[in-house]
Design a protein around this motif. Structure first.
Motif, PDB file in Angstrom:
ATOM      1  N   SER A 158      37.312  27.888  37.820  1.00  0.00           N
ATOM      2  CA  SER A 158      38.396  27.354  38.845  1.00  0.00           C
ATOM      3  C   SER A 158      38.620  28.556  39.567  1.00  0.00           C
ATOM      4  CB  SER A 158      39.282  26.565  38.282  1.00  0.00           C
ATOM      5  OG  SER A 158      40.238  27.426  37.252  1.00  0.00           O
ATOM      6  N   LEU A 159      38.934  28.321  40.945  1.00  0.00           N
ATOM      7  CA  LEU A 159      39.673  29.337  41.633  1.00  0.00           C
ATOM      8  C   LEU A 159      41.189  29.474  41.531  1.00  0.00           C
ATOM      9  CD1 LEU A 159      38.152  28.349  45.154  1.00  0.00           C
ATOM     10  CD2 LEU A 159      37.236  30.093  43.671  1.00  0.00           C
ATOM     11  N   GLU A 160      41.597  30.460  40.953  1.00  0.00           N
ATOM     12  CA  GLU A 160      42.977  30.638  40.692  1.00  0.00           C
ATOM     13  C   GLU A 160      43.815  32.076  41.250  1.00  0.00           C
ATOM     14  OE1 GLU A 160      43.449  30.956  36.291  1.00  0.00           O
ATOM     15  OE2 GLU A 160      41.572  29.669  36.016  1.00  0.00           O
ATOM     16  N   MET A 161      43.110  32.573  42.012  1.00  0.00           N
ATOM     17  CA  MET A 161      43.961  34.045  42.585  1.00  0.00           C
ATOM     18  C   MET A 161      43.177  33.912  44.167  1.00  0.00           C
ATOM     19  SD  MET A 161      43.582  36.873  40.052  1.00  0.00           S
ATOM     20  CE  MET A 161      44.972  37.732  41.008  1.00  0.00           C
ATOM     21  N   PHE A 162      44.143  34.693  44.998  1.00  0.00           N
ATOM     22  CA  PHE A 162      43.595  34.819  46.400  1.00  0.00           C
ATOM     23  C   PHE A 162      43.405  36.206  46.614  1.00  0.00           C
ATOM     24  CE2 PHE A 162      44.624  35.281  50.922  1.00  0.00           C
ATOM     25  CZ  PHE A 162      44.027  34.511  51.560  1.00  0.00           C
ATOM     26  N   CYS A 163      42.311  36.647  47.441  1.00  0.00           N
ATOM     27  CA  CYS A 163      42.268  38.112  47.651  1.00  0.00           C
ATOM     28  C   CYS A 163      42.510  38.373  49.033  1.00  0.00           C
ATOM     29  CB  CYS A 163      40.529  38.312  47.610  1.00  0.00           C
ATOM     30  SG  CYS A 163      40.260  39.891  48.127  1.00  0.00           S
ATOM     31  N   ARG A 164      43.702  38.962  49.178  1.00  0.00           N
ATOM     32  CA  ARG A 164      44.339  39.487  50.439  1.00  0.00           C
ATOM     33  C   ARG A 164      43.331  40.233  51.330  1.00  0.00           C
ATOM     34  NH1 ARG A 164      50.622  40.375  48.984  1.00  0.00           N
ATOM     35  NH2 ARG A 164      50.939  38.169  48.547  1.00  0.00           N
ATOM     36  N   LEU A 172      39.161  34.433  38.181  1.00  0.00           N
ATOM     37  CA  LEU A 172      39.378  35.477  37.405  1.00  0.00           C
ATOM     38  C   LEU A 172      38.395  36.493  37.146  1.00  0.00           C
ATOM     39  CD1 LEU A 172      41.710  33.835  34.581  1.00  0.00           C
ATOM     40  CD2 LEU A 172      42.372  35.004  36.668  1.00  0.00           C
ATOM     41  N   MET A 173      36.957  35.936  37.091  1.00  0.00           N
ATOM     42  CA  MET A 173      35.861  36.737  36.796  1.00  0.00           C
ATOM     43  C   MET A 173      35.588  37.412  38.019  1.00  0.00           C
ATOM     44  SD  MET A 173      34.824  36.740  33.997  1.00  0.00           S
ATOM     45  CE  MET A 173      33.273  37.366  34.082  1.00  0.00           C
ATOM     46  N   CYS A 174      35.518  36.798  39.437  1.00  0.00           N
ATOM     47  CA  CYS A 174      35.594  37.613  40.859  1.00  0.00           C
ATOM     48  C   CYS A 174      36.799  38.670  40.787  1.00  0.00           C
ATOM     49  CB  CYS A 174      35.916  36.581  41.885  1.00  0.00           C
ATOM     50  SG  CYS A 174      34.765  35.209  42.178  1.00  0.00           S
ATOM     51  N   ALA A 175      37.929  38.522  40.222  1.00  0.00           N
ATOM     52  CA  ALA A 175      38.914  39.434  40.451  1.00  0.00           C
ATOM     53  C   ALA A 175      38.618  40.677  39.403  1.00  0.00           C
ATOM     54  CB  ALA A 175      40.104  38.883  39.839  1.00  0.00           C
ATOM     55  N   VAL A 176      38.051  40.371  38.489  1.00  0.00           N
ATOM     56  CA  VAL A 176      37.717  41.538  37.703  1.00  0.00           C
ATOM     57  C   VAL A 176      36.549  42.352  38.191  1.00  0.00           C
ATOM     58  CG1 VAL A 176      36.721  42.298  35.289  1.00  0.00           C
ATOM     59  CG2 VAL A 176      38.560  40.638  35.530  1.00  0.00           C
ATOM     60  N   ASN A 177      35.632  41.692  38.854  1.00  0.00           N
ATOM     61  CA  ASN A 177      34.045  42.315  39.312  1.00  0.00           C
ATOM     62  C   ASN A 177      34.255  42.641  40.975  1.00  0.00           C
ATOM     63  OD1 ASN A 177      32.929  42.141  36.568  1.00  0.00           O
ATOM     64  ND2 ASN A 177      32.654  39.809  36.970  1.00  0.00           N
ATOM     65  N   GLU A 178      33.809  41.588  41.663  1.00  0.00           N
ATOM     66  CA  GLU A 178      33.504  42.029  42.904  1.00  0.00           C
ATOM     67  C   GLU A 178      34.888  42.504  43.639  1.00  0.00           C
ATOM     68  OE1 GLU A 178      32.520  39.324  41.565  1.00  0.00           O
ATOM     69  OE2 GLU A 178      30.302  39.255  41.703  1.00  0.00           O
ATOM     70  N   HIS A 179      36.184  41.830  43.276  1.00  0.00           N
ATOM     71  CA  HIS A 179      36.968  42.089  43.912  1.00  0.00           C
ATOM     72  C   HIS A 179      38.398  42.998  43.307  1.00  0.00           C
ATOM     73  CE1 HIS A 179      36.469  38.869  47.201  1.00  0.00           C
ATOM     74  NE2 HIS A 179      35.602  38.457  46.009  1.00  0.00           N
ATOM     75  N   ASN A 180      37.758  43.774  42.466  1.00  0.00           N
ATOM     76  CA  ASN A 180      38.635  44.562  41.469  1.00  0.00           C
ATOM     77  C   ASN A 180      39.339  45.589  42.039  1.00  0.00           C
ATOM     78  OD1 ASN A 180      39.258  45.759  39.049  1.00  0.00           O
ATOM     79  ND2 ASN A 180      38.024  47.554  39.120  1.00  0.00           N
ATOM     80  N   SER A 181      39.133  46.102  43.133  1.00  0.00           N
ATOM     81  CA  SER A 181      39.856  47.427  44.106  1.00  0.00           C
ATOM     82  C   SER A 181      40.555  46.571  45.120  1.00  0.00           C
ATOM     83  CB  SER A 181      39.018  48.388  44.352  1.00  0.00           C
ATOM     84  OG  SER A 181      38.079  47.930  45.487  1.00  0.00           O
ATOM     85  N   HIS A 182      40.541  45.298  45.306  1.00  0.00           N
ATOM     86  CA  HIS A 182      41.234  44.625  46.393  1.00  0.00           C
ATOM     87  C   HIS A 182      42.706  44.053  46.097  1.00  0.00           C
ATOM     88  CE1 HIS A 182      36.980  43.267  48.297  1.00  0.00           C
ATOM     89  NE2 HIS A 182      36.964  44.601  47.907  1.00  0.00           N
ATOM     90  N   GLU A 183      43.466  43.814  47.229  1.00  0.00           N
ATOM     91  CA  GLU A 183      44.565  43.350  47.170  1.00  0.00           C
ATOM     92  C   GLU A 183      44.720  41.791  46.738  1.00  0.00           C
ATOM     93  OE1 GLU A 183      49.009  42.937  49.371  1.00  0.00           O
ATOM     94  OE2 GLU A 183      47.152  43.834  50.434  1.00  0.00           O
ATOM     95  N   LYS A 184      45.284  41.522  45.666  1.00  0.00           N
ATOM     96  CA  LYS A 184      45.182  40.124  45.186  1.00  0.00           C
ATOM     97  C   LYS A 184      46.454  39.502  44.991  1.00  0.00           C
ATOM     98  CE  LYS A 184      42.608  41.632  41.783  1.00  0.00           C
ATOM     99  NZ  LYS A 184      42.146  42.853  42.312  1.00  0.00           N
ATOM    100  N   SER A 185      46.661  38.448  44.917  1.00  0.00           N
ATOM    101  CA  SER A 185      47.939  37.627  44.442  1.00  0.00           C
ATOM    102  C   SER A 185      47.568  36.291  43.677  1.00  0.00           C
ATOM    103  CB  SER A 185      48.828  37.397  45.649  1.00  0.00           C
ATOM    104  OG  SER A 185      48.257  36.681  46.629  1.00  0.00           O
ATOM    105  N   ALA A 186      48.590  35.658  43.138  1.00  0.00           N
ATOM    106  CA  ALA A 186      48.425  34.331  42.511  1.00  0.00           C
ATOM    107  C   ALA A 186      48.624  33.258  43.585  1.00  0.00           C
ATOM    108  CB  ALA A 186      49.381  34.217  41.477  1.00  0.00           C
TER     109      ALA A 186
END
Length: 582
Positions: A158-164, A172-186
């Motif tokens: 499920s989608l649980e975060m937003f990549c700004r 959460l897996m996207c946040a750890v891998n492809e978007h690791n260095s990006h600015e993110k928020s809940a």
């Protein structure tokens, strides 16, 4: 009951098919290790485009071969308990209901959706989420038909975060891998940041709504004042003509007709303005309700997905106004008629004319006497009023620009393959559909769009810049159909629209499905001149000179809306013009 039966009886949940919630019948075991009825799983996969486990949602690249688990089947036969039956109070899904993903045949109405399983469940199939320990921690929400939009297709989570950084929703897996260095928020944090902007937009919507309602009230009041003024002026003229009725009956008749005609035009114009204001008020009210509903939703993903499109302010038609010049007669006319009682026969031959100068709302009433025959009559003209005639159609581009009318494309009418840009001044035919919301004014099959402005009772000029090899430029009544692909919807193919078509290196004009081919060299810029009172619509090729392509002569009965139609890879830009442009 033997001890073995008692032990196996406590494992009834392990022998239950999570599709039908009955005891397993002809059980099959799939590669992920879960068991289902052979018929239930076959039906489930036959109704879906992908093969996935109904319990753990694991997706298989190729459809596994289903073979009955003979050993498990023997155990179930030996210790089989009565099969569960769905509650009699269960309701079948109707129009607008979310269906249960696990019902086979006629589906029941879902009562909950699981954001962990990414599936919806009826009351019967939901029971394992309350009874099975492994499912009790799943997140249940109200039934949601758009679960796939909240599901990461890559990691099946499920989608649980937003990549700004990329402005997209992630798991959460996207946040750890492809978007690791990006600015993110809940999602909760991102929503809170947008909430202030939503409140400001809603406040502006309500302010506009109040302004539009005031303007509508003022316009209605102006119409009533105009009617009173017309009545008063008519009474004055009746008194003036009573003593002279036998000699100036014809002049009286002409003046009466002109005033009535102008009253009709003013009322028609006011009705057009009021219709547009009521349309904008309805749109603002709908927008207010839409924003209120959005602000109250608890679904963060839905809120953020629809926020951008919902918070776009409708184009504001502040240019809409309606004023009436109270003086419907000429004081010079009344004076002349008083002074020329001895020349009644001449006065009865005078011609009453009107015309509307650029920038004026109401016409000027004037007289044209017979051509003077003697020097004395010529000298009398020095003290007579200045008489004017209806101006001819403009000849130069500078003269056309005196009637320039700014236009704005109406996004609520745009077909979903049309992309609006540059402040709704440019429209392009795309290969992918835009996510416009449903609207009764939207063209649903033909790639067409209309402008917001209603043109009536006046002179208007506009220019457009086109590219591509298949496009239509025209005008239409508001009654042009929007649903379907028949002639009743297409510009120029019915009695509600007129258009110029550029296709395959030649011009064609159409009205009421009658076509005329025009021989003229191609120009990317087209000028359109509308003389609504005279019933004239002219198309010009604009370059270093103005070349008339075609002129429609008719009698317009309703406000006209400029519109455009498109073939593949075509676009049109509405030009911004001012007097003095070349």
């Amino acid at each position: 009951m033997t001890m073995a039966e008692a032990q196996l009886g406590g494992l009834q949940d392990e022998f239950t098919c999570l599709v039908c919630l009955y005891t397993l019948n002809d059980p099959v075991t799939i590669p992920c290790g879960h068991n289902f009825c052979l018929k239930c799983l076959t039906d489930c996969w036959d109704q879906s485009q992908e093969c996935s486990c109904p319990q753990c949602r694991h997706t298989f690249t190729t459809r596994p071969e289903l073979n009955r688990n003979t050993q498990l089947n023997e155990v179930i036969k030996r210790y089989k308990r009565p099969r569960l039956s769905p509650p009699l109070s269960q309701n079948y899904a109707g129009p607008g209901d979310v269906e249960c993903d696990f019902c086979t045949g006629k589906k029941f109405r879902a009562v909950k959706s699981c954001l962990t399983c990414m599936a919806s469940y009826c009351q019967t199939h939901l029971q394992p989420h309350y009874e099975v320990a492994a499912l009790k921690h799943h997140k249940l929400v109200d039934p949601d038909r758009n679960l796939k939009e909240k599901f990461c297709g890559k990691y099946q989570k499920s989608l649980e975060m937003f990549c700004r950084t990329d402005k997209t929703f992630i798991c959460l897996m996207c946040a750890v891998n492809e978007h690791n260095s990006h600015e993110k928020s809940a999602l909760e944090t991102e929503r809170e940041g947008k909430k202030k902007q939503l409140v400001e937009t809603q406040s502006e919507i309500r302010k506009r709504l109040e302004d539009k309602e005031k303007k509508l009230k003022k316009t209605r009041s102006t119409v009533e004042e105009m009617k009173v003024s017309v009545k008063q002026k008519m009474e004055e003229h009746d008194k003036s003509f009573t003593a002279l009725i036998q000699c100036i009956e014809e002049a009286h008749k002409k003046l009466t007709e002109k005033i009535r005609e102008q009253e009709k035009r003013n009322i028609e114009k006011a009705e057009g303005v009021m219709e547009q204001l009521e349309k904008e008020i309805e749109e603002l009210k709908r927008k207010d309700v839409e924003l209120k509903k959005l602000s109250e939703t608890k679904d963060h993903v839905h809120f953020l997905q629809t926020f951008s499109s919902c918070c776009v302010l409708p184009a504001d038609g502040d240019s809409l106004s309606f004023t009436v010049k109270a003086d419907f007669s000429s004081e010079g006319l009344l004076k002349e008629m008083s002074d020329l009682k001895k020349s009644l026969e001449k006065i009865s031959q005078w011609e009453i004319l009107t015309w509307t100068p650029p920038g004026h709302e109401s016409p000027i009433f004037t007289l044209r006497p017979p051509e003077p025959q003697s020097r004395e009559e010529f000298l009398q003209c020095r003290e007579a009023p200045i008489f004017t005639l209806q101006p001819p159609e403009p000849q130069s581009r500078e003269e056309f620009l005196q009637y320039f009318c700014p236009l704005t494309l109406d996004i609520n009418t745009a077909h979903r393959y049309l992309c609006l840009s540059e402040g709704n001044k440019k429209v392009t035919r795309e290969w992918t559909k835009a996510t416009y919301p449903d609207h009764p004014e939207r063209f649903d099959h033909l790639a067409q769009v209309l402008c917001r402005e209603a043109l009536t009772g006046t002179h208007c000029y506009w220019e457009v810049e086109g590219s591509g090899d298949d496009m239509m430029i025209g005008v239409a009544y508001n009654g042009l159909d929007r649903k379907g692909r028949g002639v009743e919807c297409s510009l120029g193919y019915n009695d509600k629209s007129w258009c110029l078509l550029w296709s395959h290196s030649r011009y064609t004009v159409r009205h009421n499905n009658k076509r005329t081919v025009i021989s003229a060299p191609y120009s990317p810029r087209i000028g359109v001149y509308l003389d609504w009172p005279a019933g004239s619509l002219s198309f010009y090729s604009v370059s270093h000179t103005m070349t008339l392509l075609h002129r429609f002569n008719t009698s317009f009965t309703e406000p006209l809306y400029p519109g455009f139609g498109f073939g593949p890879a075509s676009s049109v830009t509405i030009c911004h013009l001012t007097p003095g442009d070349h």
